[in-house]
Design an enzyme around this catalytic site. Sequence first.
Site, mmCIF file in Angstrom:
data_model
loop_
_atom_site.group_PDB
_atom_site.id
_atom_site.type_symbol
_atom_site.label_atom_id
_atom_site.label_comp_id
_atom_site.label_asym_id
_atom_site.label_seq_id
_atom_site.Cartn_x
_atom_site.Cartn_y
_atom_site.Cartn_z
ATOM 1 N N GLU A 1 -42.210 25.083 21.403
ATOM 2 C CA GLU A 1 -40.926 25.801 21.420
ATOM 3 C C GLU A 1 -41.107 27.258 21.037
ATOM 4 O OE1 GLU A 1 -38.452 23.726 18.659
ATOM 5 O OE2 GLU A 1 -38.250 21.972 19.948
ATOM 6 N N HIS B 1 -49.478 27.840 16.266
ATOM 7 C CA HIS B 1 -49.288 27.262 14.934
ATOM 8 C C HIS B 1 -49.706 25.808 14.926
ATOM 9 C CE1 HIS B 1 -45.609 26.695 17.305
ATOM 10 N NE2 HIS B 1 -45.452 25.563 16.643
ATOM 11 N N MET B 2 -49.985 25.340 13.728
ATOM 12 C CA MET B 2 -50.373 23.951 13.522
ATOM 13 C C MET B 2 -49.286 23.287 12.687
ATOM 14 S SD MET B 2 -54.022 22.905 11.933
ATOM 15 C CE MET B 2 -55.024 22.946 13.389
ATOM 16 N N HIS B 3 -48.914 22.074 13.053
ATOM 17 C CA HIS B 3 -47.976 21.293 12.243
ATOM 18 C C HIS B 3 -48.799 20.406 11.314
ATOM 19 C CE1 HIS B 3 -44.320 21.809 14.914
ATOM 20 N NE2 HIS B 3 -45.283 22.160 15.760
ATOM 21 N N ARG C 1 -42.576 25.698 5.056
ATOM 22 C CA ARG C 1 -41.984 24.413 5.419
ATOM 23 C C ARG C 1 -41.196 24.525 6.723
ATOM 24 N NH1 ARG C 1 -43.365 20.973 1.507
ATOM 25 N NH2 ARG C 1 -43.476 21.885 -0.571
ATOM 26 N N ASP C 2 -41.342 23.490 7.555
ATOM 27 C CA ASP C 2 -40.583 23.449 8.806
ATOM 28 C C ASP C 2 -39.091 23.291 8.485
ATOM 29 O OD1 ASP C 2 -41.448 22.654 11.989
ATOM 30 O OD2 ASP C 2 -39.375 22.282 11.359
ATOM 31 N N ILE C 3 -38.277 24.022 9.197
ATOM 32 C CA ILE C 3 -36.828 24.017 8.953
ATOM 33 C C ILE C 3 -36.181 22.701 9.399
ATOM 34 C CG2 ILE C 3 -36.019 24.997 11.151
ATOM 35 C CD1 ILE C 3 -34.350 26.968 9.481
ATOM 36 N N ASN D 1 -49.048 22.040 19.584
ATOM 37 C CA ASN D 1 -48.416 21.858 20.889
ATOM 38 C C ASN D 1 -48.755 23.038 21.797
ATOM 39 O OD1 ASN D 1 -47.061 19.480 20.027
ATOM 40 N ND2 ASN D 1 -45.426 20.702 19.103
HETATM 41 P P1 AMP Z 1 -43.374 23.867 18.365
HETATM 42 O O1 AMP Z 1 -42.455 22.935 19.103
HETATM 43 O O2 AMP Z 1 -44.758 23.332 18.215
HETATM 44 O O3 AMP Z 1 -43.331 25.266 18.938
HETATM 45 O O4 AMP Z 1 -42.822 23.935 16.886
HETATM 46 C C1 AMP Z 1 -41.881 24.838 16.453
HETATM 47 C C2 AMP Z 1 -41.444 24.362 15.080
HETATM 48 O O5 AMP Z 1 -40.904 25.469 14.371
HETATM 49 C C3 AMP Z 1 -40.369 23.264 15.101
HETATM 50 O O6 AMP Z 1 -40.820 22.116 14.387
HETATM 51 C C4 AMP Z 1 -39.178 23.932 14.402
HETATM 52 O O7 AMP Z 1 -38.431 23.030 13.608
HETATM 53 C C5 AMP Z 1 -39.870 24.998 13.567
HETATM 54 N N1 AMP Z 1 -39.030 26.148 13.224
HETATM 55 C C6 AMP Z 1 -38.242 26.866 14.058
HETATM 56 N N2 AMP Z 1 -37.642 27.872 13.391
HETATM 57 C C7 AMP Z 1 -38.069 27.790 12.105
HETATM 58 C C8 AMP Z 1 -37.815 28.535 10.929
HETATM 59 N N3 AMP Z 1 -36.979 29.589 10.941
HETATM 60 N N4 AMP Z 1 -38.409 28.172 9.776
HETATM 61 C C9 AMP Z 1 -39.253 27.118 9.761
HETATM 62 N N5 AMP Z 1 -39.553 26.370 10.837
HETATM 63 C C10 AMP Z 1 -38.964 26.697 11.997
#
Ligand code: AMP
Length: 113
Positions: free
Chosen positions: A95, A100-102, A29-31, A87
Amino acid sequence: MKDNIFTKIINNEYPAEILYKNKYVTAFRDINPKAPIHIIIVTNDVIRTVNDIKEQHATMLGHLFIASAKIAKKEKINHAGYRLIVNCNKDGGQEIYHLHMHLLGGKNLGCIL
Ligand code: AMP
């Protein structure tokens, strides 16, 4: 090279709610969820961005979609629907430089295109 946060999660060195894991991908799960259901599905091997994808990654990348479909079913959003996003680099809003895939769902996400 220093491990990124997703590598640490894959290696159980950082906490996350792991929902799915196999030889190729890991999902958790996304944080900072942007929808009621927001799950990250990441390749177990580090590929920095979509620009770094090679032919040899095809099976692993296929598993991003296989995992997405399985997780969507488990989360019971397969029929209502969901959105998959990847992204790439700064303008794409990336970021974390580990491919990765959302998977987003749990509400009507509307049209963005
Ligand atoms: P992106 O902007 O596509 O690189 O997405 C990075 C995603 O990782 C963002 O939606 C963050 O909220 C998520 N994220 C960052 N750190 C963590 C973590 N420790 N556990 C889960 N999700 C994370």
